[in-house]
Design an enzyme around this catalytic site. Structure first.
Site, PDB file in Angstrom:
ATOM      1  N   GLN A  60       0.815  -1.220   0.000  1.00  0.00           N
ATOM      2  CA  GLN A  60       0.000   0.000   0.000  1.00  0.00           C
ATOM      3  C   GLN A  60       0.848   1.270   0.000  1.00  0.00           C
ATOM      4  O   GLN A  60       0.672   2.158  -0.826  1.00  0.00           O
ATOM      5  CB  GLN A  60      -0.925   0.003   1.218  1.00  0.00           C
TER       6      GLN A  60
ATOM      7  N   GLU B 179      -3.085  -7.290  -2.281  1.00  0.00           N
ATOM      8  CA  GLU B 179      -4.551  -7.157  -2.379  1.00  0.00           C
ATOM      9  C   GLU B 179      -4.885  -6.036  -3.353  1.00  0.00           C
ATOM     10  O   GLU B 179      -3.997  -5.308  -3.798  1.00  0.00           O
ATOM     11  CB  GLU B 179      -5.160  -6.949  -0.995  1.00  0.00           C
TER      12      GLU B 179
ATOM     13  N   GLY C 258       3.026  -6.074   5.877  1.00  0.00           N
ATOM     14  CA  GLY C 258       3.405  -7.446   5.569  1.00  0.00           C
ATOM     15  C   GLY C 258       3.909  -7.563   4.135  1.00  0.00           C
ATOM     16  O   GLY C 258       4.896  -8.248   3.855  1.00  0.00           O
ATOM     17  N   THR C 259       3.221  -6.879   3.206  1.00  0.00           N
ATOM     18  CA  THR C 259       3.661  -6.911   1.809  1.00  0.00           C
ATOM     19  C   THR C 259       4.937  -6.086   1.651  1.00  0.00           C
ATOM     20  O   THR C 259       5.918  -6.537   1.061  1.00  0.00           O
ATOM     21  CB  THR C 259       2.549  -6.345   0.881  1.00  0.00           C
TER      22      THR C 259
ATOM     23  N   THR D 171      -1.232   1.674  13.247  1.00  0.00           N
ATOM     24  CA  THR D 171      -1.555   0.924  14.465  1.00  0.00           C
ATOM     25  C   THR D 171      -1.115  -0.523  14.323  1.00  0.00           C
ATOM     26  O   THR D 171      -1.600  -1.395  15.017  1.00  0.00           O
ATOM     27  CB  THR D 171      -3.072   0.977  14.716  1.00  0.00           C
TER      28      THR D 171
ATOM     29  N   ASN E 113       7.668   8.260   8.920  1.00  0.00           N
ATOM     30  CA  ASN E 113       6.349   8.896   8.874  1.00  0.00           C
ATOM     31  C   ASN E 113       6.156   9.909   9.994  1.00  0.00           C
ATOM     32  O   ASN E 113       5.447  10.900   9.834  1.00  0.00           O
ATOM     33  CB  ASN E 113       5.259   7.837   8.929  1.00  0.00           C
TER      34      ASN E 113
ATOM     35  N   GLU F 100      26.843   7.202  -8.867  1.00  0.00           N
ATOM     36  CA  GLU F 100      27.685   8.155  -8.133  1.00  0.00           C
ATOM     37  C   GLU F 100      27.245   8.290  -6.675  1.00  0.00           C
ATOM     38  O   GLU F 100      28.057   8.411  -5.784  1.00  0.00           O
ATOM     39  CB  GLU F 100      27.617   9.520  -8.807  1.00  0.00           C
TER      40      GLU F 100
HETATM   41  N1  LIG Z   1       4.137   7.538   3.956  1.00  0.00           N
HETATM   42  C1  LIG Z   1       3.193   6.611   3.813  1.00  0.00           C
HETATM   43  N2  LIG Z   1       3.123   5.603   4.661  1.00  0.00           N
HETATM   44  C2  LIG Z   1       2.145   4.696   4.497  1.00  0.00           C
HETATM   45  C3  LIG Z   1       1.197   4.797   3.458  1.00  0.00           C
HETATM   46  N3  LIG Z   1       0.343   3.756   3.572  1.00  0.00           N
HETATM   47  C4  LIG Z   1       0.748   3.028   4.628  1.00  0.00           C
HETATM   48  N4  LIG Z   1       1.847   3.595   5.191  1.00  0.00           N
HETATM   49  C5  LIG Z   1       2.630   3.091   6.321  1.00  0.00           C
HETATM   50  O1  LIG Z   1       3.058   1.803   5.916  1.00  0.00           O
HETATM   51  C6  LIG Z   1       2.994   0.899   7.001  1.00  0.00           C
HETATM   52  C7  LIG Z   1       2.011  -0.178   6.676  1.00  0.00           C
HETATM   53  O2  LIG Z   1       2.363  -0.725   5.454  1.00  0.00           O
HETATM   54  P1  LIG Z   1       1.372  -0.861   4.222  1.00  0.00           P
HETATM   55  O3  LIG Z   1       2.120  -0.433   3.013  1.00  0.00           O
HETATM   56  O4  LIG Z   1       0.045  -0.217   4.513  1.00  0.00           O
HETATM   57  O5  LIG Z   1       1.124  -2.405   4.222  1.00  0.00           O
HETATM   58  P2  LIG Z   1       1.388  -3.431   3.039  1.00  0.00           P
HETATM   59  O6  LIG Z   1       2.822  -3.388   2.659  1.00  0.00           O
HETATM   60  O7  LIG Z   1       0.423  -3.207   1.943  1.00  0.00           O
HETATM   61  O8  LIG Z   1       1.193  -4.822   3.752  1.00  0.00           O
HETATM   62  P3  LIG Z   1      -0.140  -5.611   4.140  1.00  0.00           P
HETATM   63  O9  LIG Z   1      -1.244  -4.594   4.293  1.00  0.00           O
HETATM   64  O10 LIG Z   1       0.220  -6.276   5.387  1.00  0.00           O
HETATM   65  O11 LIG Z   1      -0.379  -6.550   3.011  1.00  0.00           O
HETATM   66  C8  LIG Z   1       2.590   1.728   8.189  1.00  0.00           C
HETATM   67  O12 LIG Z   1       3.761   2.168   8.825  1.00  0.00           O
HETATM   68  C9  LIG Z   1       1.855   2.890   7.591  1.00  0.00           C
HETATM   69  O13 LIG Z   1       1.908   4.013   8.427  1.00  0.00           O
HETATM   70  C10 LIG Z   1       1.297   5.882   2.572  1.00  0.00           C
HETATM   71  O14 LIG Z   1       0.531   6.080   1.627  1.00  0.00           O
HETATM   72  N5  LIG Z   1       2.320   6.761   2.781  1.00  0.00           N
END
Ligand SMILES: Nc1nc2c(ncn2[C@@H]2O[C@H](COP(=O)(O)OP(=O)(O)OP(=O)(O)O)[C@@H](O)[C@H]2O)c(=O)[nH]1
Length: 622
Positions: free
Chosen positions: A11, A71, A144-145, A179, A206, A254
């Protein structure tokens, strides 16, 4: 042309991707459907550097990238959103089930189902490249991803494209914006793999971005759209050197060469300037000097650490806009002369400067004010140790109770992988913060000092010879053991029969003295009165910088009470290093002579300390 392929994973990786491609399109004059805006836009077809990130398919440009999520929700938004025609549909890859914040699902189970398809698509994009330079992988550490699938991907990329550059932009977890309880596990498991396979990882925290949005941009309730737009400006600056060839640009190779002094120390601290809102922009000065100074201010950093707590190993600054190179030189010279920035001794002048005349672009509706110039700094700083320490601490709290571990095991992971990953990360946390026992061993055995020495994992073994006087030399078996709590059980293996131990603490860290006392108590319990114990207060050279936290008188008193050989030393300057070993050795010889044991070939086993343990082995030639 040296092409770069962007891989957006999970995500966070995909959402940051939206913000980046929106900005890249604006900068290159590409419309949401991939066609060029107009012939008279600032970037036109004759500018080949556009092809680093975009593929020219005749009538339009398409990004050289893949969106990958286990997903489908986030990627469905891309499929139906404003930029849907920009991306090749085959390059938006989603599965059916997310990794549920579990590294092991992203790596072992769900991730495995998708990896071959992803690798096929990467191969297709790579085949279109004239001379592929490398990959940029965007992901979060915490998802997780983002953690598990990225690790799997990195391992595979290093099989198929081992010679190419692998750069990551990774989101460091912040409890304010997430969370996910298992983030410390996911972060450490992913970094464990990244330490080996990534060439350079730019961390974006973040929490730091949230603070920037709140404090510098006056956004009341920042969300990922605000944060990602800010990140995209930073990424745009970093990649500008590869996307525009109009100045003294720095490309990715570089970066690597200049920023990464040792393969594993590859996490530059990112700062960006200027950061102000439209309302404030009318009152702000935006010259080269202010811009550069802001880069070294903690408010502008993308990771929450205190810069003054660390030293820089190398710094790359990339300017954008029509800034004069003379101004840049002048500013950098001033920065060096002011000595406000402190470099490690072995790299006193580590600046690499690049600039592109192409100015930063304002995103309509964005939070950052339109500006003529911008700059980003990438600094390999020992201050980052604090960020690792924070996450390692959280990991240790959970792992000490084995909390949530069963979720990982049930996806096919072995518990041992947690231990391995955590031990691997110990080196990053340690940085300069160790008491210096390995430095002491290095100084003693080789007469050398390294400013940044990786922490000892397990134990290291040396066999130096000590010349006590003209007639007596002693061959020592020296065990330098890891001092962290989790290795507490390990030195027991070496304890059987040691003749001496040298416990090291750091005079600038009172806790390390308390730890040293703990080790000494334990040594006495194991070895009663047989063992000669030395106590070394290392980093005595820092007294001149007013950093002392441990009072010498207190230690002298303690050493007298406990019959310890005590000296303050400096492994860095080589002060009292040989002396303390000789004093210990002399006392061993005295004890030996007093005992009934034969004088030749006696073993001095290992010893330990808060962060160190040495054991020795003597050959007494009289
Ligand atoms: N800067 C930023 N952080 C994000 C964003 N979306 C999620 N996060 C952060 O990413 C972490 C969660 O990872 P995600 O990328 O949502 O999860 P995922 O990799 O898709 O993994 P799963 O949902 O477990 O399949 C948390 O620390 C969130 O605060 C975004 O659009 N920008």
């Amino acid at each position: 042309m040296k092409e770069i392929i962007c891989l957006h994973v999970g995500q966070a990786g995909c959402q940051i991707g939206h913000a980046c491609w929106e900005l890249f399109c604006l900068e290159h004059g590409i419309q949401p459907d991939g066609t060029l805006l107009s012939l008279n836009c600032s970037i036109n077809k004759s500018d080949q550097s556009i092809l680093t990130f975009f593929e020219d398919i005749g009538y339009k440009y398409t990004p050289r990238m893949l969106y990958i999520d286990l997903e489908t929700t986030v990627l469905d938004e891309v499929r139906t959103g404003t930029y849907r025609q920009l991306f090749h549909p085959d390059r938006i890859i989603s599965g059916k089930e997310d990794a549920a914040s579990n590294y092991a699902r992203g790596y072992f189970t769900i991730g495995k189902e998708l990896i071959n398809h992803v690798l096929d698509q990467i191969r297709r994009i790579a085949n279109q490249c004239h001379s592929l330079q490398g990959f940029i992988i965007f992901h979060s550490f915490g998802g997780g991803t983002g953690s598990g699938f990225t690790s799997l991907l990195m391992e595979n990329l290093n099989i198929d494209y081992s010679k190419k550059t692998h750069i990551e932009f990774a989101i460091f977890p912040s409890p304010k914006l997430s969370t996910i309880i298992t983030e410390p596990y996911n972060t450490i498991l992913n970094t464990h793999i990244g330490l080996e396979y990534a060439d350079c990882v730019f961390i974006v925290d973040n929490e730091a971005l949230w603070d920037i949005c709140t404090n510098l941009l006056n956004i009341k309730q920042a969300n990922f759209i605000n944060i990602n737009r800010l990140i995209s400006q930073v990424i745009s600056n970093i990649t500008a050197g590869s996307r525009f060839k109009d100045g003294n640009t720095i490309d990715f190779i570089e970066f690597q060469t200049n920023l990464v002094p040792f393969p594993r120390i590859h996490f530059p601290l990112v700062s960006y300037a200027p950061i102000y809102s439209i309302e404030k922009s009318y009152h702000e000065q935006n010259d080269t000097q202010t811009l550069t100074q802001d880069l070294f201010h903690r408010n502008n950093q993308m990771v929450k650490v205190e810069p003054s707590r660390g030293k820089y190993m190398s710094i790359a600054i990339i300017y954008r806009g029509s800034i004069s190179p003379i101004d840049i030189n002048h500013t950098i010279n001033k920065l060096k002369n002011d000595r406000k920035i402190s470099f490690v001794d072995w790299c006193p002048n580590g600046f690499k400067i690049g600039y592109t005349t192409n100015p930063p672009i304002y995103v309509p509706g964005g939070d950052l004010a339109p500006v003529k110039y911008s700059a980003v700094s990438l600094a390999n700083s020992t201050a980052l140790v604090d960020a690792w320490a924070r996450i390692n601490y959280k990991f240790d709290l959970m792992y000490s109770k084995r909390a949530f571990v069963h979720w990982y095991i049930s996806e096919g992971m072995e518990e041992n992988e947690f231990n391995e990953a955590r031990e691997n990360l110990a080196a990053l946390e340690q940085g300069e913060s160790g008491v210096g026992k390995s430095s002491l061993a290095l100084r003693f055995t080789k007469g050398q000092f390294q400013e940044f020495i990786e922490s000892t994992i397990g134990a290291a073994f040396f066999t130096p010879t000590l010349k006590i006087d003209q007639n007596t030399s002693l061959q020592v078996e020296l065990w330098d053991t890891a001092g962290q709590e989790r290795y507490h059980s390990l030195p027991q293996m070496y304890y059987r029969g040691p003749q001496a131990a040298l416990v090291v603490y750091d005079i600038t860290n009172f806790d390390s003295f308390l730890d040293a006392k703990k080790w000494i108590r334990e040594l006495r319990q194991i070895n009663t009165n047989e063992m000669v114990i030395g106590l070394a207060g290392n980093k005595a050279d820092l007294v001149t910088e007013n950093k002392r936290q441990v009072d010498t008188r207190e230690v002298v008193e303690y050493a007298d009470e406990n019959r310890l050989i005590f000296m303050e030393i400096s492994a860095k300057l080589g002060v009292n290093v040989t002396e303390i070993f000789i004093n210990i050795a002399k006392q061993i010889v005295v004890k030996q002579s007093a005992s009934t044991l034969p004088k030749s070939s006696k073993k001095i086993p290992p010893t330990k300390s808060k962060s160190s343990c040495f054991s020795s082995n003597t050959d007494n030639k009289s």
